[in-house]
Design an enzyme around this catalytic site. Structure first.
Site, PDB file in Angstrom:
ATOM      1  N   ASP A 299      33.941   7.762  -3.304  1.00 51.95           N
ATOM      2  CA  ASP A 299      33.417   6.833  -2.297  1.00 51.95           C
ATOM      3  C   ASP A 299      33.268   5.419  -2.854  1.00 51.95           C
ATOM      4  O   ASP A 299      32.749   4.526  -2.172  1.00 51.95           O
ATOM      5  CB  ASP A 299      32.103   7.342  -1.664  1.00 51.95           C
TER       6      ASP A 299
ATOM      7  N   HIS B 171      22.930  14.938  -5.099  1.00 55.76           N
ATOM      8  CA  HIS B 171      21.619  14.470  -4.610  1.00 55.76           C
ATOM      9  C   HIS B 171      20.581  15.593  -4.551  1.00 55.76           C
ATOM     10  O   HIS B 171      19.400  15.320  -4.337  1.00 55.76           O
ATOM     11  CB  HIS B 171      21.751  13.839  -3.219  1.00 55.76           C
TER      12      HIS B 171
END
Ligand code: SP5
Ligand code: ZN
Length: 343
Positions: free
Chosen positions: A286, A161
């Site tokens: 995830d 990110h």
């Protein structure tokens, strides 16, 4: 394969985060890396190696010097302003506000300028931990450059990110991008990044959006419902020379293995057609069914198949740890990818 790991990751630990209006213990906690490390050892994956410290120049191939200075010094500045606790931004530019193109001078204004959310704070030692995570990625890339077929950089904090000059989504330095650039700077001319983390790798996309020497393929929760929002739509295909070298596969909440695998196979074929000479995998797990912040439904055995299909590229491959928050299964899921790769 070799795992690159340093206990220096403990130097970063944001105490808390906001989750649906509640302050909770952060999901991105040091225990994550320890659980993956324990599974690496238990599974007998191979040696665990401490990365050396690299000159900042290797990181400045991706991140701007002013951003790195900011990360390194902002905590001291926060204290000097008489504030306790950790460094947190709290307000960001809305679409109604004009873009500014140079860092402002005020502390909170600069914190806003260099970030896009408050998933994670900056502690007294966050810079050191993030620097060591980048070292971990660089050491893995160097092992592959030296002839290893594959390596695992057990980076923490994660990176995908983080953009050229911003942090967010628990990420401060883009470990995968730094590694991809390392390959390019040492003889490779086309590198693919396969981002299988549940979230869109908005930082990686920003870094390579106008370049054709890095192909990014990312499978993730549709930004229409999932963090980081605003970026990760299929229509974002790159710009200028990079046009066609950014491939997004936004997927709906509840996506299970058959639908996920279909998107993965499409991305796999596109990466193969690009014919890279090296591969970086942004390895987030995830996508797992029990992940506490995610909404896909992959099961532990599926991570073996992911690794096997990545091996089918036959490319020098660096796995870089990204997300994964279901701590009970995190070690098994991450290492399943690596064991699936090794066959
Ligand atoms: C590297 C990575 O995986 N970063 C993910 C950052 C996600 N940040 C937003 C998390 C929002 C969590 N709130 C949902 C909690 C549900 N119980
Ligand atoms: Zn993620």
């Amino acid at each position: 394969m070799k795992t690159f790991y340093t206990a220096d990751h403990h130097l970063h630990h944001s105490g808390m985060e906001l989750s649906f209006g509640r302050i909770v213990e952060t999901f991105e906690k040091p225990e994550r890396a320890e659980i993956v490390l324990a599974r690496v050892n238990q599974a007998g994956l191979g040696p665990v190696v401490e990365p050396p410290s690299y000159p900042r120049a290797a990181i400045e191939r991706i991140h701007t010097p002013d951003y790195l200075d900011f990360l390194e010094t902002v905590f001291a500045e926060w204290r000097a302003a008489g504030r306790d606790g950790e460094v947190w931004p709290y307000s960001w530019r809305h679409r109604s506000m004009p873009m500014i193109d140079a860092p402002p001078s005020g502390l909170d204004a600069r914190l806003s300028y260099y970030s896009f959310d408050m998933a994670g704070s900056i502690t007294e030692t966050t810079w050191q931990a993030a620097k060591r995570a980048a070292d971990t990625a660089l050491a893995g890339a160097d092992a592959v450059l030296a002839g290893e077929k594959a390596a695992f950089s057990l980076c923490r904090p994660p990176g995908h990110h983080a953009g050229r000059d911003f942090f967010g989504g628990y990420c401060y330095l883009n470990n995968a991008a730094i590694a991809a650039q390392r390959f390019l700077d040492n003889g490779h001319d086309r590198v693919a990044i396969f981002d299988v983390d549940y979230h869109h790798g908005n930082g990686t996309q920003e870094i390579f959006y106008d370049r054709d020497d890095v192909l990014l393929a990312s499978l993730h929760g549709d930004p229409d419902f999932e963090f980081p929002f605003h970026l990760g739509y299929a229509r974002e295909r790159g710009a200028g020379e990079g046009e066609g070298y950014n491939l997004n596969y936004p997927l709906p909440a509840g996506t299970a293995w058959p639908e996920w695998l279909a998107a993965f196979e499409d991305a796999h074929a596109q990466i193969g057609a690009y014919a890279p000479s090296a591969l970086v995998v942004s390895l987030g797990v995830d996508t797992f069914k029990d992940d506490p912040i995610s909404q896909f439904k992959l099961e532990s055995e599926h991570f073996l198949t992911i690794g096997r299909r990545i091996a089918d590229f036959g490319l020098p491959t660096l796995f870089v740890m990204e997300g994964g928050y279901a701590v009970d299964a995190l070690g098994v899921n991450a290492v399943n990818v690596l064991q699936g790769f090794e066959g």
